[in-house]
Enzyme design. Structure first.
Site, mmCIF file in Angstrom:
data_model
loop_
_atom_site.group_PDB
_atom_site.id
_atom_site.type_symbol
_atom_site.label_atom_id
_atom_site.label_comp_id
_atom_site.label_asym_id
_atom_site.label_seq_id
_atom_site.Cartn_x
_atom_site.Cartn_y
_atom_site.Cartn_z
ATOM 1 N N SER A 163 0.777 -1.239 0.000
ATOM 2 C CA SER A 163 0.000 0.000 0.000
ATOM 3 C C SER A 163 0.807 1.288 0.000
ATOM 4 C CB SER A 163 -0.965 0.016 1.190
ATOM 5 O OG SER A 163 -2.092 -0.754 0.884
ATOM 6 N N ASN B 7 -9.307 -0.495 0.308
ATOM 7 C CA ASN B 7 -8.485 -0.554 -0.884
ATOM 8 C C ASN B 7 -9.258 -0.173 -2.141
ATOM 9 O OD1 ASN B 7 -5.858 -1.633 0.139
ATOM 10 N ND2 ASN B 7 -7.201 -3.237 0.895
#
Length: 369
Positions: free
Chosen positions: A93, A190
């Site tokens: 990420s 996400n």
């Protein structure tokens, strides 16, 4: 697995202890403000691998004029080969910070308004109330698509090489109701950065990967950083990560990272991440107005700006950055706002697992406090 792609991969990855937020509450008494001690950093890394929490780890530390790298463990099961000092790894990420930076650059060029609804640019894509800012700050309410994917080690193994399109990933989310009304809460999803990647493509007229390359990788000469697409390999020197499948160690290094796409597919090194972190924190990548936006937190999102964690440690040190996790790999990019203290970290998972909290607490405290 807090606040990054790896959050829903908790069945695969031991990365909870990597998060700054997870350490803030437990770091304890602040230490004297002295330079980071190489020996203490090495002790922390050795503790991490000795505990079984990691097979290998590499770290890059900057404290004023002092700069050094350290490593512990091994690069691969069945081998005594050490972890490469500047090996390549999946950054998970931390990809989000690159994508957010591109969107903020586009905002500075007048091509996108942060408080405009996403559907102004991508009609019908998502709930019409959701703004660009809410996507970047995780306040959109979009369901986190990775929560619905089979991501435990045994479930993930049969689909590790599957190609995913961003539209497939988004549909997993939009088939479910919003978690909350847009702008009313914060929840890491996400899905937000799948939308962000699609926005970059719409606004630039090219694949988001090319926009990241043109706007960040090439200007900063980040030659060891890439957006791999469907490439399952990590090219060049790298350490391997493992999980346990059917009771046996399983090398999970090779996967198709399209399952993460703009939320977490990138590969990099600690050196390249350090260069990126310094450039971002020092204002080289964004105009002043957008530089303020990326670090701007709110009452709803007190520790997360626009693709960037913004937190204060108990010792008073403020840090910016992001963590990342994807099967086999956990990572951190952290810097003080003035860039005088920095840490880039890659951890490869071990099949046995172990407690990483004490080791990460020691490392974070030694570098930043």
């Amino acid at each position: 697995m807090h606040r990054r792609f790896s959050r829903p991969l908790k069945k695969i990855q031991l990365v909870a202890a990597l998060t700054v937020a997870g350490l803030i509450a437990t770091t304890g008494t602040a230490l004297a403000d002295t330079s980071a001690d190489r020996d203490v950093v090495q002790e922390a890394l050795d503790q991490l691998t000795a505990s079984g929490a990691a097979l290998g780890v590499q770290a890059r530390v900057t404290d004023g004029r002092q700069r050094f790298t350290a490593r512990s463990g091994k690069a691969e099961l069945g081998s005594n080969r050490p972890v490469p000092e500047n090996g390549r790894f999946r950054i998970g990420s931390i990809t989000k910070t690159f994508v957010s930076t591109v969107l903020l650059q586009l905002s500075g060029e007048g091509k996108v308004a942060l408080d405009a609804p996403v559907v102004r640019y991508l009609p019908g894509l998502i709930d019409g109330r959701i703004t660009v800012r809410q996507i970047l700050q995780h306040t959109s309410g979009l369901y986190n698509y990775t929560e619905a994917l089979p991501l435990s080690p045994d479930e993930f193994e049969p689909i590790r090489y599957k190609h995913w399109t961003p539209e497939e990933l988004l549909k997993v989310s939009t088939d479910k109701p919003l978690d909350f009304d847009p702008g009313t809460r914060w929840n890491y999803s996400n899905t937000n950065y799948v939308v962000a990647g699609l926005l970059v493509e719409k606004l630039t007229g090219r694949p988001y990967e090319k926009a990241v390359e043109q706007r960040i990788l090439k200007p900063l000469h980040l030659g060891d950083t890439e957006l791999p697409g469907d490439d399952v390999d990590i090219r060049g020197p790298h350490a391997h990560g493992y999980v346990t499948v059917a009771g046996k160690p399983n090398d999970i290094t090779r996967i198709n990272p399209s399952v993460a796409w703009a939320a977490g597919e990138m590969i990099s090194t600690t050196r390249d991440l350090d260069t990126f972190g310094v450039a971002l924190a020092s204002g080289r990548l964004l105009k002043p107005a957008q530089q303020q936006e990326i670090t701007r937190t709110t009452a709803i999102s007190p520790e997360y700006g626009l693709g960037l964690q913004v937190q204060t440690l108990p010792c008073g040190s403020k840090v910016w950055g992001h963590g990342g996790g994807i099967p086999g790999y956990s990572s951190q990019l952290l810097t003080t706002p003035d860039t005088t203290k920095r840490l880039e970290l890659s951890v490869t998972s071990a099949p046995t697992g172990g407690d990483a909290n004490d080791a990460f607490r020691k490392l974070l405290t030694e570098v930043f406090c």
